[in-house]
Design an enzyme around this catalytic site. Structure first.
Site, PDB file in Angstrom:
ATOM      1  N   ASP A 191     -16.648  36.925  28.454  1.00 55.32           N
ATOM      2  CA  ASP A 191     -17.646  37.992  28.537  1.00 55.32           C
ATOM      3  C   ASP A 191     -17.093  39.316  28.043  1.00 55.32           C
ATOM      4  O   ASP A 191     -17.852  40.158  27.542  1.00 55.32           O
ATOM      5  CB  ASP A 191     -18.117  38.156  29.986  1.00 55.32           C
ATOM      6  CG  ASP A 191     -19.221  37.194  30.348  1.00 55.32           C
ATOM      7  OD1 ASP A 191     -19.701  36.473  29.453  1.00 55.32           O
ATOM      8  OD2 ASP A 191     -19.609  37.147  31.533  1.00 55.32           O
TER       9      ASP A 191
ATOM     10  N   HIS B 229     -41.577  21.519 -13.770  1.00 57.25           N
ATOM     11  CA  HIS B 229     -40.122  21.407 -13.582  1.00 57.25           C
ATOM     12  C   HIS B 229     -39.519  20.582 -14.722  1.00 57.25           C
ATOM     13  O   HIS B 229     -38.485  20.953 -15.303  1.00 57.25           O
ATOM     14  CB  HIS B 229     -39.808  20.726 -12.243  1.00 57.25           C
ATOM     15  CG  HIS B 229     -39.958  21.617 -11.040  1.00 57.25           C
ATOM     16  ND1 HIS B 229     -41.166  22.141 -10.653  1.00 57.25           N
ATOM     17  CD2 HIS B 229     -39.043  22.067 -10.135  1.00 57.25           C
ATOM     18  CE1 HIS B 229     -41.001  22.866  -9.564  1.00 57.25           C
ATOM     19  NE2 HIS B 229     -39.703  22.841  -9.228  1.00 57.25           N
TER      20      HIS B 229
ATOM     21  N   HIS C 234     -25.902  38.152  37.108  1.00 58.81           N
ATOM     22  CA  HIS C 234     -26.543  38.692  35.911  1.00 58.81           C
ATOM     23  C   HIS C 234     -28.003  39.042  36.163  1.00 58.81           C
ATOM     24  O   HIS C 234     -28.511  40.021  35.626  1.00 58.81           O
ATOM     25  CB  HIS C 234     -26.453  37.695  34.760  1.00 58.81           C
ATOM     26  CG  HIS C 234     -25.206  37.839  33.942  1.00 58.81           C
ATOM     27  ND1 HIS C 234     -24.943  38.950  33.178  1.00 58.81           N
ATOM     28  CD2 HIS C 234     -24.148  37.010  33.762  1.00 58.81           C
ATOM     29  CE1 HIS C 234     -23.773  38.800  32.574  1.00 58.81           C
ATOM     30  NE2 HIS C 234     -23.273  37.633  32.914  1.00 58.81           N
TER      31      HIS C 234
ATOM     32  N   GLU D 180     -25.183  27.446  28.308  1.00 61.68           N
ATOM     33  CA  GLU D 180     -24.696  28.632  27.601  1.00 61.68           C
ATOM     34  C   GLU D 180     -23.192  28.761  27.793  1.00 61.68           C
ATOM     35  O   GLU D 180     -22.429  28.945  26.840  1.00 61.68           O
ATOM     36  CB  GLU D 180     -25.405  29.872  28.141  1.00 61.68           C
ATOM     37  CG  GLU D 180     -24.896  31.181  27.536  1.00 61.68           C
ATOM     38  CD  GLU D 180     -25.430  32.403  28.255  1.00 61.68           C
ATOM     39  OE1 GLU D 180     -25.339  33.496  27.689  1.00 61.68           O
ATOM     40  OE2 GLU D 180     -25.929  32.270  29.398  1.00 61.68           O
ATOM     41  N   HIS D 181     -22.730  28.682  29.039  1.00 59.26           N
ATOM     42  CA  HIS D 181     -21.307  28.723  29.376  1.00 59.26           C
ATOM     43  C   HIS D 181     -20.931  27.418  30.063  1.00 59.26           C
ATOM     44  O   HIS D 181     -21.617  26.994  30.999  1.00 59.26           O
ATOM     45  CB  HIS D 181     -20.988  29.872  30.333  1.00 59.26           C
ATOM     46  CG  HIS D 181     -21.425  31.221  29.855  1.00 59.26           C
ATOM     47  ND1 HIS D 181     -22.638  31.781  30.233  1.00 59.26           N
ATOM     48  CD2 HIS D 181     -20.825  32.126  29.041  1.00 59.26           C
ATOM     49  CE1 HIS D 181     -22.757  32.971  29.675  1.00 59.26           C
ATOM     50  NE2 HIS D 181     -21.687  33.205  28.939  1.00 59.26           N
TER      51      HIS D 181
ATOM     52  N   GLN E  84     -21.846  34.451  37.376  1.00 62.98           N
ATOM     53  CA  GLN E  84     -23.003  34.234  36.504  1.00 62.98           C
ATOM     54  C   GLN E  84     -24.299  34.581  37.219  1.00 62.98           C
ATOM     55  O   GLN E  84     -25.227  35.154  36.633  1.00 62.98           O
ATOM     56  CB  GLN E  84     -23.036  32.783  36.039  1.00 62.98           C
ATOM     57  CG  GLN E  84     -24.064  32.506  34.973  1.00 62.98           C
ATOM     58  CD  GLN E  84     -23.806  33.316  33.718  1.00 62.98           C
ATOM     59  OE1 GLN E  84     -22.675  33.447  33.288  1.00 62.98           O
ATOM     60  NE2 GLN E  84     -24.853  33.866  33.127  1.00 62.98           N
TER      61      GLN E  84
END
Length: 452
Positions: free
Chosen positions: A368, A427, A270, A334-335, A267
């Site tokens: 991934d 209405h 990245h 996220e993960h 990770q």
């Protein structure tokens, strides 16, 4: 405060007060946010005004290439596919098949419910007419992102699918990105990257058609551009809010330190603003992971990027696994990787996460690339309220209702009463007129036994 000075700053959760816990789980600050917003706004404005001319200028400025045209010609697809070997082409096809299988299961049939006699409500879906797919291709080209975006777009039935990706040093698109696009049925690929690509897809240029919604990850410039055009009624919607990528690993003393270290490092590579967090019940495991990280760093060509990202890393020592999962839910990663025995038994404890990886043999790398789930996920804590990309993101859900005269006679008084409670007289009038018309119609009808 940290217990010592390891690669990952280490904290014992029980010893932290509330401000300390917030600091321990803090994400990296987005650098130069205000200045970046202004620069992105200028790029968007110039692209919107000058179209292709601006894109060619930005390609020279940011990518260092002089382009003759923006659209990738058919011959480049052929050359790209030919440049890959059989193993590479096969891996792309397997990944596409798996992602298609999982996402096809997400297609929902129409819903129809008769809520009251004569009152029918339906929910139908329609594909978004035009979608833009952004695929990064800088130091790490991402053919997997093509698959994650193009497959659900095709399954949803989006008739226009436009893909933008930055040009390489030779002025061409990355071969793997192009080949993945071809295998996913996309031939409209354009050489444009960064904020200018987002602007081009949002507003259109002479070459690139405008779209209704833009998908895909990117750097801070891309993310800021997506946010800006999504706020413009004349722009394009975005897929989901995102920040730098991140992973949280929960592991106990029985986890394999080398596996944990590799998952953290995968990770971290990245980007320099990525964040990795280890939550463990074992000091011994934390020490062993540190040693494994040092050993594995020497094997990584991108270790300069990794080392920068590890500055944001954390090891949090939890009293037990219950506390570890509570920490994870607060962070909303996220993960989330769960490396404990019988990992699946802990799934009910997971409340916030973009994507979950259970057990020793499920590294984040599978999600991934090729397990079938989508890797476009909410980051920066947005997993508390947002989900990862799915087929539904490429569709519009439209509600439909229809009442028969008998159904309206039954439900109309309820609508009239609620409208009057809200003091919305128009209405109420729309209902009253129809109830009156039904009453007059009923009065005109012959009753039982009436001679015709």
């Amino acid at each position: 405060m940290p217990e010592n000075d390891p690669i990952l700053r280490r904290y014992r959760w029980a010893e932290l007060d509330e401000p300390g816990r917030a600091a321990a789980l803090a994400r990296p600050e987005a650098a130069r946010r205000d200045a970046l917003a202004d620069e992105v706004a200028a790029i968007i404005a110039e692209t919107r005004r000058d179209g292709d001319k601006a894109l060619l200028k930005f390609a020279a400025r940011f990518d260092g290439v002089a382009l003759d045209a923006l659209r990738v010609p058919p011959a480049d697809f052929d050359a790209a596919e030919a440049s890959l070997d059989d193993t590479q082409r096969g891996a792309l096809r397997i990944a596409i098949d798996n992602v298609r299988a999982f996402h096809a299961a997400q297609l929902m049939p129409p819903i129809e419910v008769e809520t009251m006699p004569g009152v029918v409500c339906r929910r139908i879906t329609r594909p978004i007419r035009a979608v833009g797919l952004y695929v990064p291709a800088g130091s790490a080209p991402l053919p997997s992102t093509v698959i994650m975006l193009a497959v659900p777009a095709a399954l949803a039935g989006c008739p226009r699918r436009v893909l933008c990706t930055p040009p390489q040093e030779d002025g061409r698109a990355d071969p793997a990105v192009l080949t993945a696009a071809r295998y996913c049925g996309i031939d409209a690929v354009y050489l444009a990257g960064g904020a200018q690509a987002v602007a081009a897809m949002a507003y259109g240029t002479e070459s690139i058609p405008s779209v209704d919604k833009i998908f895909g990850p990117g750097n801070a410039w891309v993310t800021e551009a997506k946010m800006q055009v999504s706020r413009d009624p004349d722009g394009a919607a975005l897929d989901l809010p995102a920040g730098p990528s991140e992973v949280l690993v929960i592991a106990d003393e029985r986890a394999a330190p080398g596996f944990v270290a590799a998952d953290l490092l995968s990770q971290a590579e990245h980007g320099p603003d990525s964040q990795v967090v280890l939550v463990t019940t074992s000091v011994a495991l934390a020490d062993a992971v540190e040693a494994a990280i040092e050993n594995q760093l020497a094997l990584l060509p991108r270790n300069a990027v990794v080392l920068e990202a590890l500055k944001h890393g954390r090891t949090l020592l939890a009293a037990d696994l219950e506390e570890a999962f509570a920490i994870s839910n607060r962070y909303a990663p996220e993960h989330l990787i769960v490396q404990v025995p019988e990992a699946e038994s802990w799934l009910p404890q997971i409340e916030t996460a973009g994507s979950v990886f259970l057990g020793d043999w499920t590294p984040e790398s599978l999600g991934d690339y090729c397990s079938g789930t989508n890797h476009v996920l909410p980051t920066y804590g947005y997993a508390r309220a947002w989900s990862g990309l799915s087929v539904a993101d490429f569709q519009l859900a439209i509600s439909v209702q229809q009442a028969s005269p008998a159904g309206f006679r039954l439900i109309g008084p309820t609508a009239r009463t609620l409208a009057e409670m809200e003091r919305l007289d128009a209405h109420a009038l729309a209902v009253k007129l129809r109830l009156k018309a039904l009453a007059l119609h009923a009065a005109d009808e012959p009753g039982p036994g009436t001679r015709q």
